[in-house]
Design a protein around this motif. Structure first.
Motif, PDB file in Angstrom:
ATOM      1  N   UNK A 359     -35.513   1.737 -14.602  1.00  8.84           N
ATOM      2  CA  UNK A 359     -35.514   2.308 -15.949  1.00  8.84           C
ATOM      3  C   UNK A 359     -34.239   3.123 -16.190  1.00  8.84           C
ATOM      4  N   UNK A 360     -33.755   3.747 -15.125  1.00  6.30           N
ATOM      5  CA  UNK A 360     -32.500   4.503 -15.253  1.00  6.30           C
ATOM      6  C   UNK A 360     -31.349   3.571 -15.596  1.00  6.30           C
ATOM      7  N   UNK A 361     -31.351   2.375 -15.004  1.00  5.40           N
ATOM      8  CA  UNK A 361     -30.302   1.400 -15.307  1.00  5.40           C
ATOM      9  C   UNK A 361     -30.388   0.950 -16.757  1.00  5.40           C
ATOM     10  N   UNK A 362     -31.629   0.789 -17.246  1.00  3.77           N
ATOM     11  CA  UNK A 362     -31.812   0.397 -18.644  1.00  3.77           C
ATOM     12  C   UNK A 362     -31.271   1.473 -19.582  1.00  3.77           C
ATOM     13  N   UNK A 363     -31.630   2.706 -19.300  1.00  6.13           N
ATOM     14  CA  UNK A 363     -31.131   3.813 -20.127  1.00  6.13           C
ATOM     15  C   UNK A 363     -29.608   3.872 -20.075  1.00  6.13           C
ATOM     16  N   UNK A 364     -29.051   3.630 -18.890  1.00  9.29           N
ATOM     17  CA  UNK A 364     -27.595   3.687 -18.743  1.00  9.29           C
ATOM     18  C   UNK A 364     -26.906   2.623 -19.589  1.00  9.29           C
ATOM     19  N   UNK A 365     -27.462   1.411 -19.638  1.00 12.41           N
ATOM     20  CA  UNK A 365     -26.864   0.360 -20.461  1.00 12.41           C
ATOM     21  C   UNK A 365     -26.907   0.743 -21.937  1.00 12.41           C
ATOM     22  N   UNK A 366     -28.008   1.384 -22.351  1.00  7.68           N
ATOM     23  CA  UNK A 366     -28.136   1.773 -23.755  1.00  7.68           C
ATOM     24  C   UNK A 366     -27.115   2.841 -24.138  1.00  7.68           C
ATOM     25  N   UNK A 367     -26.925   3.831 -23.286  1.00  8.63           N
ATOM     26  CA  UNK A 367     -26.064   4.968 -23.643  1.00  8.63           C
ATOM     27  C   UNK A 367     -24.647   4.839 -23.103  1.00  8.63           C
ATOM     28  N   UNK A 368     -24.379   3.810 -22.299  1.00  4.16           N
ATOM     29  CA  UNK A 368     -23.053   3.663 -21.697  1.00  4.16           C
ATOM     30  C   UNK A 368     -21.925   3.647 -22.729  1.00  4.16           C
ATOM     31  N   UNK A 369     -22.062   2.944 -23.867  1.00  7.70           N
ATOM     32  CA  UNK A 369     -20.961   2.970 -24.844  1.00  7.70           C
ATOM     33  C   UNK A 369     -20.590   4.374 -25.290  1.00  7.70           C
ATOM     34  N   UNK A 370     -21.591   5.251 -25.435  1.00  6.42           N
ATOM     35  CA  UNK A 370     -21.328   6.622 -25.858  1.00  6.42           C
ATOM     36  C   UNK A 370     -20.696   7.419 -24.720  1.00  6.42           C
ATOM     37  N   UNK A 371     -21.202   7.238 -23.511  1.00  9.50           N
ATOM     38  CA  UNK A 371     -20.667   7.975 -22.373  1.00  9.50           C
ATOM     39  C   UNK A 371     -19.229   7.591 -22.075  1.00  9.50           C
ATOM     40  N   UNK A 372     -18.880   6.329 -22.285  1.00  6.50           N
ATOM     41  CA  UNK A 372     -17.534   5.854 -21.984  1.00  6.50           C
ATOM     42  C   UNK A 372     -16.535   6.147 -23.097  1.00  6.50           C
ATOM     43  N   UNK A 373     -17.029   6.513 -24.286  1.00  9.97           N
ATOM     44  CA  UNK A 373     -16.137   6.781 -25.414  1.00  9.97           C
ATOM     45  C   UNK A 373     -16.687   7.933 -26.249  1.00  9.97           C
ATOM     46  N   UNK A 374     -16.803   9.123 -25.670  1.00 11.96           N
ATOM     47  CA  UNK A 374     -17.381  10.241 -26.417  1.00 11.96           C
ATOM     48  C   UNK A 374     -16.533  10.678 -27.613  1.00 11.96           C
ATOM     49  N   UNK A 375     -15.249  10.357 -27.628  1.00 15.43           N
ATOM     50  CA  UNK A 375     -14.378  10.842 -28.700  1.00 15.43           C
ATOM     51  C   UNK A 375     -14.628  10.157 -30.036  1.00 15.43           C
ATOM     52  N   UNK A 376     -15.463   9.135 -30.070  1.00 14.41           N
ATOM     53  CA  UNK A 376     -15.819   8.529 -31.350  1.00 14.41           C
ATOM     54  C   UNK A 376     -16.780   9.416 -32.128  1.00 14.41           C
ATOM     55  N   UNK A 377     -17.386  10.378 -31.445  1.00 15.29           N
ATOM     56  CA  UNK A 377     -18.392  11.225 -32.087  1.00 15.29           C
ATOM     57  C   UNK A 377     -17.765  12.211 -33.060  1.00 15.29           C
ATOM     58  N   UNK A 378     -18.525  12.520 -34.102  1.00 17.58           N
ATOM     59  CA  UNK A 378     -18.247  13.608 -35.034  1.00 17.58           C
ATOM     60  C   UNK A 378     -16.820  13.583 -35.569  1.00 17.58           C
ATOM     61  N   UNK A 379     -16.503  12.490 -36.266  1.00 20.25           N
ATOM     62  CA  UNK A 379     -15.171  12.387 -36.847  1.00 20.25           C
ATOM     63  C   UNK A 379     -14.089  12.392 -35.792  1.00 20.25           C
ATOM     64  N   UNK A 380     -14.276  11.516 -34.777  1.00 22.50           N
ATOM     65  CA  UNK A 380     -13.355  11.466 -33.636  1.00 22.50           C
ATOM     66  C   UNK A 380     -13.147  12.874 -33.067  1.00 22.50           C
ATOM     67  N   UNK A 381     -14.286  13.546 -32.837  1.00 17.55           N
ATOM     68  CA  UNK A 381     -14.331  14.889 -32.248  1.00 17.55           C
ATOM     69  C   UNK A 381     -13.448  15.877 -33.021  1.00 17.55           C
ATOM     70  N   UNK A 382     -13.611  15.841 -34.338  1.00 19.30           N
ATOM     71  CA  UNK A 382     -12.931  16.807 -35.186  1.00 19.30           C
ATOM     72  C   UNK A 382     -11.524  16.454 -35.575  1.00 19.30           C
ATOM     73  N   UNK A 383     -11.000  15.333 -35.047  1.00 19.84           N
ATOM     74  CA  UNK A 383      -9.623  14.955 -35.380  1.00 19.84           C
ATOM     75  C   UNK A 383      -9.494  14.516 -36.833  1.00 19.84           C
ATOM     76  N   UNK A 384     -10.553  13.912 -37.372  1.00 14.20           N
ATOM     77  CA  UNK A 384     -10.524  13.437 -38.747  1.00 14.20           C
ATOM     78  C   UNK A 384     -11.050  14.542 -39.661  1.00 14.20           C
ATOM     79  N   UNK A 385     -10.126  15.272 -40.260  1.00 11.35           N
ATOM     80  CA  UNK A 385     -10.497  16.372 -41.126  1.00 11.35           C
ATOM     81  C   UNK A 385     -10.473  15.934 -42.588  1.00 11.35           C
ATOM     82  N   UNK A 386     -11.347  16.536 -43.371  1.00 13.14           N
ATOM     83  CA  UNK A 386     -11.408  16.190 -44.788  1.00 13.14           C
ATOM     84  C   UNK A 386     -10.234  16.800 -45.547  1.00 13.14           C
TER      85      UNK A 386
END
Length: 554
Positions: A359-386
């Motif tokens: 089950x841990x492997x299943x969870x890892x496959x689901x969240x792996x894209x986020x773990x491997x590329x966290x900078x896509x979060x929240x406007x490229x981690x604040x880089x994209x300002x309004x």
């Protein structure tokens, strides 16, 4: 009933991804303005938005739709609706494509499809329309599978092909490729329907492109300049295999420069490909689609590839579509998403008493894209300002007439870095904000090379600005206004009457120094008729497709 049971989890996962990626934009006012992502409060109507001016259609007819939309709601709302709606459509679409899998398997498909380096790079480069075309691919694939199962079920394919072509020419071509690989078989009726649908849907940009009279496409050196790049010591192939490798290295996230993380992303790709091998009778078609996308993305990057494409580009002008061939890696993201869902299902099937750790492997496959590329979060981690446009821009737009021509200075490329936009490079918004014809220097500056201007009107303006009497030369070319965007050098401003000078903008009226030559007709009547027929065919196909879908549900 199946759809009702699956819609809840799919919507929850997709909405979560959308909010996490676009949160800063959705939470406040203003715009995201960077790269090619240019939205304005109200985009005036121009014949160029439909390709009726004789120029090469780069955003036809998307600009026309955005222009119409901003006459109803502000441009900032249009931007939010397109980006959020696109991510929601992409996530729900890929979930529908693997609807026979468990919810956590569908979640793996959603995260991998919506959260990957290709999405990150195209977002940071501002190519929102290309991104929308990518997010439509699951619906194209689903329509293709339906069409192969029943050649009479052409309605969904008609709708998604038109919508893809509206996004961009390359999106339309990618949609045709996905449709062809997944739908075509031995049934000649399927071939005939696919051909009609592909041609009819893409006439909306193909008709203006084939009849363009004022633009030439430059291919000298561009294939090498836009070729895929190695993001880390892992190499170009590893970058592309993990859905990265864009040519514009200045927008790369920090984690993509790590060879370890790139190789771990390749491991996720291998897991998805292993799952694809268990995806049923369509696995060979998915494999062909993924391989074709990889080949197209890597073609200019292999030794001799860019030179070969450049030699072929003169006799085959259509190869200009491969100028940034990395964008055609998009279908590979769809293939991996489908594979990820089946990989999770395969892992689940191996869980027995004593093997619950899987089950841990299943969870890892689901969240792996986020773990491997966290900078896509929240406007490229604040880089994209309004950002918000100063009042000066709307003031200048009110002074320029819809029949006037404006030249924008400084004449040093078409990307700007404004103080009110945090100095982030963005495509000059003047052509979309000001009425009439607006000319900017459309050279593309690629580090050690410069892609020359493609529009003869820009070439003429360049020569006029270098003339001993630039004001007179510009008037002779039909230019009335010169707009100077301050804070980016000190350009030589042609002599004229200053009618506006505030908010970082200087507007000069050249008509005060003499008569302005007439621009003449923008395009011949026969060309306008052909372009209008092309748009009409696409609209008719869209309406017929919608009518077919509604009728089939009765």
């Amino acid at each position: 009933m199946i759809l009702r049971r699956t819609a809840g989890p799919d919507l929850a996962v997709t909405a979560a991804v959308t909010v996490v990626v676009l949160g800063p934009l959705l939470a406040g006012g203003g715009y995201w303005l960077f790269g090619d992502m240019v939205f304005v409060p109200r985009q005036p109507w121009k014949s160029a938005w439909l390709g009726l001016d004789g120029s090469l259609p780069r955003a036809v007819p998307m600009d026309a739709l955005v222009s119409l939309a901003t006459h109803v709601v502000p441009g900032g709302v249009v931007q939010r609706l397109l980006l959020a709606g696109g991510l929601l459509a992409g996530g729900l679409g890929v979930a529908r494509l693997v609807a026979d899998q468990r919810w956590y398997a569908r979640a793996a498909a959603i995260t991998l499809f919506c959260w990957n380096p290709w999405v990150h790079e195209r977002l940071l480069i501002g190519q929102w329309a290309i991104l929308l075309g990518y997010l439509l691919l699951p619906w194209v694939a689903r329509a293709a599978l339906r069409l192969r199962a029943d050649p009479r079920d052409w309605g969904p394919a008609a709708v998604v092909l038109v919508l893809s072509a509206v996004c961009s020419p390359s999106s339309g071509v990618m949609a045709i490729g996905v449709l062809g690989v997944l739908a075509l078989g031995r049934n000649p009726r399927t071939w005939a329907r696919c051909a009609v649908l592909a041609v009819g849907a893409n006439l909306t940009w193909a008709a203006p492109a084939l009849t363009a009279t004022t633009t030439r496409v430059t291919t000298d050196g561009v294939f090498e300049g836009f070729a895929a790049r190695a993001e880390s010591a892992a190499g170009t192939a590893a970058s592309v295999l993990s859905l990265g490798g864009i040519w514009k290295t200045s927008i790369l996230p920090e984690e993509r420069t790590s060879a370890v993380l790139v190789l771990l992303s390749c491991l996720l790709t291998l897991v998805a490909l292993a799952g694809l091998a268990r995806s049923g009778p369509d696995r060979r078609r998915w494999a062909v689609l993924g391989a074709a996308a990889l080949v197209l993305a890597l073609a200019p990057a292999v030794p001799g590839g860019s030179d070969l494409l450049e030699r072929l580009a003169d006799p085959v002008p259509g190869l200009a579509l491969l100028r940034d061939s990395h964008r055609f890696l998009a279908p590979f993201g769809l293939v991996l998403a489908v594979g990820a869902a089946h990989a999770v299902t395969a892992l689940r099937s191996r869980i027995r008493p004593g093997t619950q750790a899987l089950w841990s492997a299943i969870v890892l496959v689901v969240v792996a894209p986020v773990l491997l590329l966290p900078s896509l979060a929240w406007g490229a981690l604040g880089e994209l300002q309004r950002s918000s446009y100063p009042q000066a821009w709307e003031d200048v737009a009110d002074l320029v007439g819809s029949g006037d021509t404006t030249v924008v200075l400084p004449w040093e490329g078409s990307y700007r870095g404004y103080p009110w936009n945090h100095r982030r490079a963005v495509l000059d918004p003047a052509p979309r904000l000001l009425p009439g014809e607006v000319l900017v220097d459309d050279r593309v500056l690629l580090g050690d090379r410069v892609v020359p201007p493609e529009d003869p009107r820009v070439v003429a303006a360049t020569l006029a600005l270098a003339d001993p009497d630039p004001a007179g030369a510009l008037r002779a070319n039909g230019v009335r206004w010169v707009l100077v965007e301050r804070g980016m050098g000190e350009p030589d401003v042609p002599v004229g009457a200053v009618v506006y000078d505030a908010g970082g903008l200087l507007l000069v009226d050249l008509a005060a120094g003499g008569p302005v030559a007439s621009r003449g007709a923008s395009a011949g009547l026969d060309r306008q008729i052909l372009v209008t027929i092309g748009h009409s065919c696409a609209i008719l196909l869209l309406l017929l497709g919608v009518a077919w879908i509604l009728a089939s549900r009765e």
